[in-house]
Design an enzyme around this catalytic site. Sequence first.
Site, mmCIF file in Angstrom:
data_model
loop_
_atom_site.group_PDB
_atom_site.id
_atom_site.type_symbol
_atom_site.label_atom_id
_atom_site.label_comp_id
_atom_site.label_asym_id
_atom_site.label_seq_id
_atom_site.Cartn_x
_atom_site.Cartn_y
_atom_site.Cartn_z
ATOM 1 N N ASN A 37 0.963 -1.189 0.074
ATOM 2 C CA ASN A 37 -0.119 0.009 -0.042
ATOM 3 C C ASN A 37 0.814 1.417 0.020
ATOM 4 O O ASN A 37 1.476 1.441 0.895
ATOM 5 C CB ASN A 37 -0.892 -0.157 1.233
ATOM 6 C CG ASN A 37 -1.762 1.388 1.320
ATOM 7 O OD1 ASN A 37 -1.066 2.295 1.224
ATOM 8 N ND2 ASN A 37 -2.991 0.966 1.675
ATOM 9 N N ASP A 83 0.115 4.278 -0.067
ATOM 10 C CA ASP A 83 -0.641 5.757 0.309
ATOM 11 C C ASP A 83 0.078 6.760 1.025
ATOM 12 O O ASP A 83 0.117 7.923 0.648
ATOM 13 C CB ASP A 83 -1.821 5.444 1.382
ATOM 14 C CG ASP A 83 -3.100 4.499 0.418
ATOM 15 O OD1 ASP A 83 -3.018 4.747 -0.538
ATOM 16 O OD2 ASP A 83 -3.745 4.181 1.516
ATOM 17 N N HIS A 84 1.054 6.356 1.831
ATOM 18 C CA HIS A 84 1.820 7.214 2.800
ATOM 19 C C HIS A 84 3.261 7.782 1.973
ATOM 20 O O HIS A 84 3.767 8.421 2.355
ATOM 21 C CB HIS A 84 2.376 6.356 4.137
ATOM 22 C CG HIS A 84 1.042 6.372 4.725
ATOM 23 N ND1 HIS A 84 0.353 7.081 5.054
ATOM 24 C CD2 HIS A 84 0.319 5.134 5.284
ATOM 25 C CE1 HIS A 84 -0.826 6.693 5.729
ATOM 26 N NE2 HIS A 84 -0.602 5.423 5.684
ATOM 27 N N ARG A 94 4.393 18.672 1.627
ATOM 28 C CA ARG A 94 5.135 19.843 1.061
ATOM 29 C C ARG A 94 4.651 20.281 -0.296
ATOM 30 O O ARG A 94 5.049 21.572 -1.012
ATOM 31 C CB ARG A 94 6.717 19.674 0.825
ATOM 32 C CG ARG A 94 7.354 19.612 2.100
ATOM 33 C CD ARG A 94 7.418 20.824 2.803
ATOM 34 N NE ARG A 94 8.397 21.710 2.347
ATOM 35 C CZ ARG A 94 9.814 21.793 2.582
ATOM 36 N NH1 ARG A 94 10.386 21.219 3.510
ATOM 37 N NH2 ARG A 94 10.423 22.575 1.899
ATOM 38 N N HIS A 101 -5.543 3.559 -1.432
ATOM 39 C CA HIS A 101 -7.024 3.977 -0.927
ATOM 40 C C HIS A 101 -7.226 5.305 -1.414
ATOM 41 O O HIS A 101 -6.449 6.297 -0.930
ATOM 42 C CB HIS A 101 -6.907 3.871 0.589
ATOM 43 C CG HIS A 101 -8.318 4.168 1.029
ATOM 44 N ND1 HIS A 101 -8.436 3.965 2.622
ATOM 45 C CD2 HIS A 101 -9.630 4.438 0.799
ATOM 46 C CE1 HIS A 101 -9.469 4.221 2.926
ATOM 47 N NE2 HIS A 101 -10.273 4.655 1.769
ATOM 48 N N HIS A 160 -4.248 11.650 0.920
ATOM 49 C CA HIS A 160 -2.983 11.169 0.138
ATOM 50 C C HIS A 160 -3.138 10.873 -1.155
ATOM 51 O O HIS A 160 -2.714 11.722 -1.940
ATOM 52 C CB HIS A 160 -2.678 9.754 1.161
ATOM 53 C CG HIS A 160 -3.478 8.683 1.697
ATOM 54 N ND1 HIS A 160 -4.467 8.002 0.851
ATOM 55 C CD2 HIS A 160 -3.761 8.454 2.890
ATOM 56 C CE1 HIS A 160 -5.243 7.323 1.643
ATOM 57 N NE2 HIS A 160 -4.854 7.475 2.815
ATOM 58 N N GLU A 206 -8.630 0.225 -3.188
ATOM 59 C CA GLU A 206 -9.307 0.352 -1.857
ATOM 60 C C GLU A 206 -10.127 1.616 -1.802
ATOM 61 O O GLU A 206 -9.777 2.746 -2.108
ATOM 62 C CB GLU A 206 -8.367 0.437 -0.824
ATOM 63 C CG GLU A 206 -8.876 0.221 0.475
ATOM 64 C CD GLU A 206 -7.956 0.322 1.494
ATOM 65 O OE1 GLU A 206 -6.932 -0.089 1.565
ATOM 66 O OE2 GLU A 206 -8.220 0.726 2.705
ATOM 67 N N GLY A 263 1.192 -1.434 4.455
ATOM 68 C CA GLY A 263 1.496 0.144 4.015
ATOM 69 C C GLY A 263 2.464 0.603 5.060
ATOM 70 O O GLY A 263 3.835 0.694 5.016
ATOM 71 N N HIS A 264 1.675 1.166 6.130
ATOM 72 C CA HIS A 264 2.475 2.084 6.905
ATOM 73 C C HIS A 264 3.811 1.596 7.462
ATOM 74 O O HIS A 264 4.718 2.314 7.619
ATOM 75 C CB HIS A 264 1.595 2.427 8.190
ATOM 76 C CG HIS A 264 2.225 3.810 8.942
ATOM 77 N ND1 HIS A 264 2.749 3.637 10.215
ATOM 78 C CD2 HIS A 264 1.729 5.153 8.527
ATOM 79 C CE1 HIS A 264 2.706 4.730 10.672
ATOM 80 N NE2 HIS A 264 2.535 5.783 9.721
HETATM 81 N N1 PXP Z 1 -6.009 -3.074 4.199
HETATM 82 C C1 PXP Z 1 -6.819 -2.185 4.486
HETATM 83 C C2 PXP Z 1 -8.244 -2.406 4.026
HETATM 84 C C3 PXP Z 1 -6.480 -0.771 4.845
HETATM 85 O O1 PXP Z 1 -7.582 0.405 4.930
HETATM 86 C C4 PXP Z 1 -5.407 -0.434 5.192
HETATM 87 C C5 PXP Z 1 -4.857 0.948 5.918
HETATM 88 O O2 PXP Z 1 -4.992 1.784 4.522
HETATM 89 C C6 PXP Z 1 -4.186 -1.431 4.975
HETATM 90 C C7 PXP Z 1 -4.838 -2.857 4.563
HETATM 91 C C8 PXP Z 1 -2.966 -1.169 5.244
HETATM 92 O O3 PXP Z 1 -2.811 -1.164 6.695
HETATM 93 P P1 PXP Z 1 -1.383 -0.607 7.113
HETATM 94 O O4 PXP Z 1 -1.185 0.853 6.665
HETATM 95 O O5 PXP Z 1 -1.621 -0.423 8.691
HETATM 96 O O6 PXP Z 1 -0.370 -1.640 6.851
#
Ligand code: PXP
Length: 241
Positions: free
Chosen positions: A7, A9-10, A18, A43, A50, A70, A215-216
């Site tokens: 993932n 997103d971050h 920025r 997502h 994001h 997502e 992800g995170h």
């Molecule tokens: N799966 C879903 C459905 C999520 O909403 C998220 C967070 O965006 C993740 C997986 C990934 O979670 P994490 O960022 O804690 O790894």
Amino acid sequence: MMRLLVNIDHVATIRNARGEGYPDPADAAKVCEEAGAGGIVFHLRGDRRHIRDDDVQKLKSSVTGILDFEMAASDEMMDICLETKPDLVTLVPEGREELTTEGGLQMSAVSDDFKTRVFPPFKENGIDISLFLDPNPKDIEMAKSLGADAIELHTGTFANVTNPEDQRRELQRLKIAAELIHDAGMTVNAGHGLNLQNLPVLIEHVPHLADISIGHALISKSIFWGLEKTVHEYLKIMKIH
Ligand code: PXP
């Protein structure tokens, strides 16, 4: 077979801090895939905190593995998703104030709407549907009767427990849920809160795992190790070479 879906997103969170054009989530996706990830998750949230709409287009044209979109099942997101045609859509609940997705879908609240408004257009467009659920047998049975292709088990509660007794209980719930999903002919995905410490425990105790969405923790670790090495460390745990 198990696959790691990263993932990204971050990566967008850092970019947006920025307002510059970097780092680009599509560049991160490329590094992850080249390092062996089976695909990419993003997502697109209603508030675009994001990932943004132009990221979605870029990811669609550059990701070569599985693209997992997502989203909350709003009309707006459905239009974007149907136009994007990802391999998989993962439907999640979305709260405006939440820092991250806080739990699985409550199927009794969404089932009628999903049956009439949400599932038909995805099915017509050949997009596989995954529902993000807590490891709750009743929700899983309702998902099956709707025709879901996959369930992503919410691993956040397991990831957050602090004592061994609670961890054992959560693992048992996930194990029973995974067996139910598998026996019902659906794919068992998992995600939320997973990291290098708890992923081996999950894999040891929960059967039939397919796509693992992380992800995170992975993106955070990559600040120190780089994305390529970080992805390799996750793949080692998953025994994917
Ligand atoms: N799966 C879903 C459905 C999520 O909403 C998220 C967070 O965006 C993740 C997986 C990934 O979670 P994490 O960022 O804690 O790894």
